[in-house]
Design an enzyme around this catalytic site. Structure first.
Site, mmCIF file in Angstrom:
data_model
loop_
_atom_site.group_PDB
_atom_site.id
_atom_site.type_symbol
_atom_site.label_atom_id
_atom_site.label_comp_id
_atom_site.label_asym_id
_atom_site.label_seq_id
_atom_site.Cartn_x
_atom_site.Cartn_y
_atom_site.Cartn_z
ATOM 1 N N HIS A 36 8.553 2.861 8.827
ATOM 2 C CA HIS A 36 8.308 1.980 9.976
ATOM 3 C C HIS A 36 7.070 2.473 10.733
ATOM 4 O O HIS A 36 6.934 3.673 10.974
ATOM 5 C CB HIS A 36 9.541 1.984 10.900
ATOM 6 C CG HIS A 36 9.354 1.086 12.070
ATOM 7 N ND1 HIS A 36 9.432 -0.298 11.960
ATOM 8 C CD2 HIS A 36 9.026 1.338 13.362
ATOM 9 C CE1 HIS A 36 9.189 -0.834 13.141
ATOM 10 N NE2 HIS A 36 8.934 0.139 14.005
ATOM 11 N N ARG A 43 13.141 -7.974 5.269
ATOM 12 C CA ARG A 43 14.503 -8.472 5.494
ATOM 13 C C ARG A 43 15.414 -7.316 5.878
ATOM 14 O O ARG A 43 15.154 -6.181 5.503
ATOM 15 C CB ARG A 43 15.081 -9.075 4.202
ATOM 16 C CG ARG A 43 14.429 -10.344 3.817
ATOM 17 C CD ARG A 43 14.815 -10.770 2.407
ATOM 18 N NE ARG A 43 13.969 -11.885 2.060
ATOM 19 C CZ ARG A 43 14.238 -13.150 2.368
ATOM 20 N NH1 ARG A 43 15.373 -13.473 2.963
ATOM 21 N NH2 ARG A 43 13.400 -14.104 2.061
ATOM 22 N N ASN A 50 13.299 3.690 4.433
ATOM 23 C CA ASN A 50 12.334 2.693 4.920
ATOM 24 C C ASN A 50 11.230 3.426 5.665
ATOM 25 O O ASN A 50 11.450 4.503 6.203
ATOM 26 C CB ASN A 50 13.033 1.713 5.867
ATOM 27 C CG ASN A 50 12.093 0.654 6.395
ATOM 28 O OD1 ASN A 50 11.291 0.083 5.634
ATOM 29 N ND2 ASN A 50 12.145 0.379 7.687
ATOM 30 N N SER A 61 0.832 -1.215 0.000
ATOM 31 C CA SER A 61 0.000 0.000 0.000
ATOM 32 C C SER A 61 0.868 1.267 0.000
ATOM 33 O O SER A 61 0.488 2.295 -0.563
ATOM 34 C CB SER A 61 -0.995 0.004 1.163
ATOM 35 O OG SER A 61 -0.337 0.224 2.385
ATOM 36 N N ASN A 62 2.053 1.191 0.604
ATOM 37 C CA ASN A 62 2.958 2.349 0.544
ATOM 38 C C ASN A 62 3.508 2.541 -0.869
ATOM 39 O O ASN A 62 3.679 3.673 -1.327
ATOM 40 C CB ASN A 62 4.097 2.205 1.552
ATOM 41 C CG ASN A 62 3.648 2.593 2.955
ATOM 42 O OD1 ASN A 62 3.447 3.777 3.230
ATOM 43 N ND2 ASN A 62 3.462 1.618 3.820
HETATM 44 C C1 GRF Z 1 3.746 -0.811 6.776
HETATM 45 O O1 GRF Z 1 3.039 -0.712 7.986
HETATM 46 C C2 GRF Z 1 5.161 -0.344 6.929
HETATM 47 O O2 GRF Z 1 5.292 0.689 7.856
HETATM 48 C C3 GRF Z 1 5.867 -1.581 7.434
HETATM 49 O O3 GRF Z 1 5.251 -2.639 6.760
HETATM 50 C C4 GRF Z 1 3.941 -2.267 6.363
HETATM 51 C C5 GRF Z 1 3.888 -2.435 4.881
HETATM 52 O O4 GRF Z 1 2.619 -2.187 4.371
HETATM 53 N N1 GRF Z 1 7.288 -1.484 7.206
HETATM 54 P P1 GRF Z 1 2.404 -2.070 2.822
HETATM 55 O O5 GRF Z 1 2.961 -3.361 2.216
HETATM 56 O O6 GRF Z 1 3.123 -0.865 2.323
HETATM 57 O O7 GRF Z 1 0.918 -1.983 2.643
#
Ligand code: GRF
Length: 210
Positions: free
Chosen positions: A103, A85, A101, A8-9
């Site tokens: 988080h 990873r 990244n 989703s990001n």
């Molecule tokens: C997100 O909550 C991100 O912060 C974490 O893993 C999740 C990934 O979500 N690192 P998506 O795959 O981007 O929907």
């Protein structure tokens, strides 16, 4: 872009570019999971995706291959979004302070897996999300942007995750935009952000630290 799951990001970055909020292009999606939903998103948007089998490319081999593929396409910034990873030397050395990244907690609190669940169980009142540069540790690199999100006593991990995710989708494209405009500078553990002003139609950015 490196992702292991739903992406989703990744989608938020695609959407920001499509909406003209971000001047960038996504050259490649790398996954380490054969059926990651992120790969479907890539296909839908005509983005090349590549599955690198971690068994076939074990240890640092995965990162050697990833670095080669990214360099070959002239990628300047590498994004991790739900990539499950720890990044190793070959990629870190190919892209020093050029890997970001996201988080789902306010680092350095609640690093590692289930940042949202850790926050709920600890009973904090405020958590959030962090975009940071990646170093060799787990969620330890210099912080670029954070968003604070309230945590309520009745919250579940799922509910808090959903609330935080909305902010992830805002701050990740914003961090990339700052990078793309040359406004980020890493000084030791800190990331300095150059402020720009519009003066009579021109964007004027003072030197960082100035
Ligand atoms: C997100 O909550 C991100 O912060 C974490 O893993 C999740 C990934 O979500 N690192 P998506 O795959 O981007 O929907």
């Amino acid at each position: 872009m490196l992702a292991s799951g739903r992406g989703s990001n990744f989608q938020a970055v695609i959407d920001s570019i499509a909406a003209g909020r971000l001047r960038a292009s996504i050259e490649l999606l790398i996954t380490d999971v054969p059926d990651a939903y992120a790969a479907e998103r890539a296909e839908r948007h005509g983005i090349v995706s590549l599955y690198i089998d971690p068994k076939e490319h074990s240890g640092e081999g995965f990162y050697e291959k990833a670095a080669d593929e990214l360099k070959k396409r002239g990628v300047e910034l590498v994004l991790l979004a739900g990539f499950m990873r720890i990044v190793k030397k070959p990629l870190l050395e190919a892209y020093p302070m050029r890997i970001m990244n996201i988080h789902p907690a306010l680092l350095p609190s609640f690093a590692g897996l289930h940042g949202q669940g850790q926050a709920v169980h600890y009973g904090v009142r405020v958590s959030g999300c962090t975009v940071h540069f990646v170093d060799g540790g787990m969620d330890t690199g210099p912080v670029i942007i954070q968003a604070a999100v309230p945590v309520y006593p009745e919250d579940t991990e799922e509910g808090l995750s959903e609330r935080i995710l909305k902010y992830e989708h805002m701050i990740y494209p914003e961090a990339i935009r700052l990078f793309s405009e040359g406004r980020l500078k890493v000084v030791g553990r800190k990331v300095m952000i150059k402020e720009c002003k519009e003066i009579e139609g021109a964007i004027i950015c003072p030197p960082i630290g100035g």
